[in-house]
Scaffold this motif. Structure first.
Motif, PDB file in Angstrom:
ATOM      1  N   GLN A   1       0.834  -1.198   0.000  1.00 61.28           N
ATOM      2  CA  GLN A   1       0.000   0.000   0.000  1.00 61.28           C
ATOM      3  C   GLN A   1       0.869   1.248   0.000  1.00 61.28           C
ATOM      4  OE1 GLN A   1      -2.980   0.674  -0.433  1.00 61.28           O
ATOM      5  NE2 GLN A   1      -4.395  -0.841   0.417  1.00 61.28           N
ATOM      6  N   VAL A   2       0.386   2.265  -0.703  1.00 63.06           N
ATOM      7  CA  VAL A   2       1.066   3.560  -0.770  1.00 63.06           C
ATOM      8  C   VAL A   2       0.093   4.633  -0.298  1.00 63.06           C
ATOM      9  CG1 VAL A   2       2.090   5.273  -2.295  1.00 63.06           C
ATOM     10  CG2 VAL A   2       2.567   2.849  -2.664  1.00 63.06           C
ATOM     11  N   GLN A   3       0.587   5.541   0.506  1.00 60.54           N
ATOM     12  CA  GLN A   3      -0.247   6.652   0.966  1.00 60.54           C
ATOM     13  C   GLN A   3       0.425   7.973   0.593  1.00 60.54           C
ATOM     14  OE1 GLN A   3       0.952   4.372   3.569  1.00 60.54           O
ATOM     15  NE2 GLN A   3      -0.696   3.008   2.920  1.00 60.54           N
ATOM     16  N   LEU A   4      -0.403   8.935   0.216  1.00 59.90           N
ATOM     17  CA  LEU A   4       0.049  10.302  -0.018  1.00 59.90           C
ATOM     18  C   LEU A   4      -0.685  11.197   0.965  1.00 59.90           C
ATOM     19  CD1 LEU A   4      -0.047  10.577  -3.930  1.00 59.90           C
ATOM     20  CD2 LEU A   4       1.864   9.919  -2.490  1.00 59.90           C
ATOM     21  N   VAL A   5       0.066  12.023   1.675  1.00 58.19           N
ATOM     22  CA  VAL A   5      -0.551  12.922   2.645  1.00 58.19           C
ATOM     23  C   VAL A   5      -0.089  14.348   2.367  1.00 58.19           C
ATOM     24  CG1 VAL A   5      -0.803  13.500   5.078  1.00 58.19           C
ATOM     25  CG2 VAL A   5      -0.657  11.099   4.387  1.00 58.19           C
ATOM     26  N   GLU A   6      -1.070  15.223   2.078  1.00 60.80           N
ATOM     27  CA  GLU A   6      -0.761  16.620   1.836  1.00 60.80           C
ATOM     28  C   GLU A   6      -0.902  17.427   3.121  1.00 60.80           C
ATOM     29  OE1 GLU A   6      -3.422  15.501  -1.858  1.00 60.80           O
ATOM     30  OE2 GLU A   6      -3.432  15.138   0.304  1.00 60.80           O
ATOM     31  N   SER A   7      -0.212  18.545   3.165  1.00 63.75           N
ATOM     32  CA  SER A   7      -0.352  19.481   4.273  1.00 63.75           C
ATOM     33  C   SER A   7       0.041  20.863   3.779  1.00 63.75           C
ATOM     34  CB  SER A   7       0.509  19.062   5.467  1.00 63.75           C
ATOM     35  OG  SER A   7       1.877  19.064   5.107  1.00 63.75           O
ATOM     36  N   CYS A  22       3.655  17.223   0.185  1.00 65.60           N
ATOM     37  CA  CYS A  22       3.015  15.922  -0.051  1.00 65.60           C
ATOM     38  C   CYS A  22       4.060  14.853   0.247  1.00 65.60           C
ATOM     39  CB  CYS A  22       2.516  15.815  -1.478  1.00 65.60           C
ATOM     40  SG  CYS A  22       1.905  14.170  -1.924  1.00 65.60           S
ATOM     41  N   VAL A  23       3.765  14.016   1.205  1.00 65.11           N
ATOM     42  CA  VAL A  23       4.687  12.952   1.593  1.00 65.11           C
ATOM     43  C   VAL A  23       4.113  11.606   1.180  1.00 65.11           C
ATOM     44  CG1 VAL A  23       5.904  11.844   3.483  1.00 65.11           C
ATOM     45  CG2 VAL A  23       5.474  14.310   3.563  1.00 65.11           C
ATOM     46  N   ALA A  24       4.930  10.839   0.468  1.00 69.74           N
ATOM     47  CA  ALA A  24       4.543   9.485   0.079  1.00 69.74           C
ATOM     48  C   ALA A  24       5.173   8.489   1.035  1.00 69.74           C
ATOM     49  CB  ALA A  24       4.985   9.194  -1.345  1.00 69.74           C
ATOM     50  N   SER A  25       4.418   7.478   1.400  1.00 74.26           N
ATOM     51  CA  SER A  25       4.947   6.455   2.301  1.00 74.26           C
ATOM     52  C   SER A  25       4.347   5.110   1.941  1.00 74.26           C
ATOM     53  CB  SER A  25       4.638   6.807   3.761  1.00 74.26           C
ATOM     54  OG  SER A  25       3.239   6.817   3.973  1.00 74.26           O
ATOM     55  N   GLY A  26       4.993   4.066   2.461  1.00 71.55           N
ATOM     56  CA  GLY A  26       4.484   2.722   2.217  1.00 71.55           C
ATOM     57  C   GLY A  26       5.409   1.933   1.316  1.00 71.55           C
ATOM     58  N   SER A  70       8.833  21.352  -6.426  1.00 73.28           N
ATOM     59  CA  SER A  70      10.156  20.807  -6.144  1.00 73.28           C
ATOM     60  C   SER A  70       9.991  19.507  -5.371  1.00 73.28           C
ATOM     61  CB  SER A  70      11.008  21.799  -5.351  1.00 73.28           C
ATOM     62  OG  SER A  70      10.406  22.078  -4.094  1.00 73.28           O
ATOM     63  N   GLU A  71      11.104  18.763  -5.263  1.00 75.58           N
ATOM     64  CA  GLU A  71      10.994  17.479  -4.589  1.00 75.58           C
ATOM     65  C   GLU A  71      12.244  17.196  -3.774  1.00 75.58           C
ATOM     66  OE1 GLU A  71      10.979  17.851  -7.895  1.00 75.58           O
ATOM     67  OE2 GLU A  71      12.791  16.875  -8.600  1.00 75.58           O
ATOM     68  N   ASP A  72      12.046  16.394  -2.756  1.00 79.96           N
ATOM     69  CA  ASP A  72      13.130  15.840  -1.960  1.00 79.96           C
ATOM     70  C   ASP A  72      12.997  14.336  -2.098  1.00 79.96           C
ATOM     71  OD1 ASP A  72      14.834  14.800  -0.018  1.00 79.96           O
ATOM     72  OD2 ASP A  72      14.444  16.431   1.381  1.00 79.96           O
ATOM     73  N   ASN A  73      13.739  13.779  -3.041  1.00 79.00           N
ATOM     74  CA  ASN A  73      13.563  12.362  -3.357  1.00 79.00           C
ATOM     75  C   ASN A  73      13.903  11.446  -2.176  1.00 79.00           C
ATOM     76  OD1 ASN A  73      12.742  12.846  -6.026  1.00 79.00           O
ATOM     77  ND2 ASN A  73      14.855  13.053  -6.695  1.00 79.00           N
ATOM     78  N   ALA A  74      14.851  11.887  -1.375  1.00 80.16           N
ATOM     79  CA  ALA A  74      15.248  11.055  -0.232  1.00 80.16           C
ATOM     80  C   ALA A  74      14.116  10.925   0.776  1.00 80.16           C
ATOM     81  CB  ALA A  74      16.491  11.632   0.427  1.00 80.16           C
ATOM     82  N   LYS A  75      13.249  11.920   0.807  1.00 82.17           N
ATOM     83  CA  LYS A  75      12.144  11.923   1.768  1.00 82.17           C
ATOM     84  C   LYS A  75      10.811  11.594   1.103  1.00 82.17           C
ATOM     85  CE  LYS A  75      14.251  15.427   4.771  1.00 82.17           C
ATOM     86  NZ  LYS A  75      14.079  16.766   5.388  1.00 82.17           N
ATOM     87  N   TYR A  76      10.842  11.265  -0.188  1.00 86.64           N
ATOM     88  CA  TYR A  76       9.604  11.001  -0.930  1.00 86.64           C
ATOM     89  C   TYR A  76       8.605  12.148  -0.710  1.00 86.64           C
ATOM     90  CZ  TYR A  76      11.232   6.204  -1.633  1.00 86.64           C
ATOM     91  OH  TYR A  76      11.960   5.085  -1.993  1.00 86.64           O
ATOM     92  N   THR A  77       9.097  13.359  -0.807  1.00 83.81           N
ATOM     93  CA  THR A  77       8.272  14.530  -0.550  1.00 83.81           C
ATOM     94  C   THR A  77       8.318  15.471  -1.743  1.00 83.81           C
ATOM     95  OG1 THR A  77       8.698  14.380   1.821  1.00 83.81           O
ATOM     96  CG2 THR A  77       7.878  16.484   0.983  1.00 83.81           C
TER      97      THR A  77
END
Length: 121
Positions: A1-7, A22-26, A70-77
């Motif tokens: 499962q993958v989740q995306l959470v915006e703030s 937006c942080v992706a996790s899972g 922009s993105e921070d690939n290391a943080k999936y953000t």
């Protein structure tokens, strides 16, 4: 499962700034592209900005010069910096990502739950 959470959504005055996250996790193997969409009340969901794995970026004409993805690939953000906000920018903003998982190798679209931006004096 993958989740995306915006703030980061909030109410601001015209001319103000906000940064959405937006942080992706899972179960993530690879992120191909990430985008921000927005949907105003009673309107369709429209593409705002896209960033791809090769670094290329696309912006809707209505936000060019004011928004930066922009993105921070290391943080999936992924971020959306929004400057010089206008009342027409008022909408629910959604994060979208094309992700392949270890358990689901085929690229799949995922969506966050949305974060509300209101621009008003």
């Amino acid at each position: 499962q993958v989740q995306l959470v915006e703030s980061g959504g909030d109410m601001v005055q015209p001319g103000g700034s906000l940064r959405l996250s937006c942080v992706a996790s899972g179960d993530i193997f690879n992120v191909n592209a990430t985008a921000w969409y927005r949907q105003a009340p009673g309107a369709q969901r429209d593409l705002v900005a896209v960033t791809s794995f090769d670094g290329s970026k696309f912006y809707a004409d209505s936000v060019k010069g004011r928004f930066t993805i922009s993105e921070d690939n290391a943080k999936y953000t992924v971020y959306l910096q929004m400057n010089n906000l206008k009342p027409d920018d008022t909408a629910d903003y959604y994060c979208n990502a094309q992700i392949s998982s270890f358990s689901k190798p085929k690229l799949t679209d995922y969506w966050g739950q949305g974060t509300r931006v209101t621009v008003s004096s």
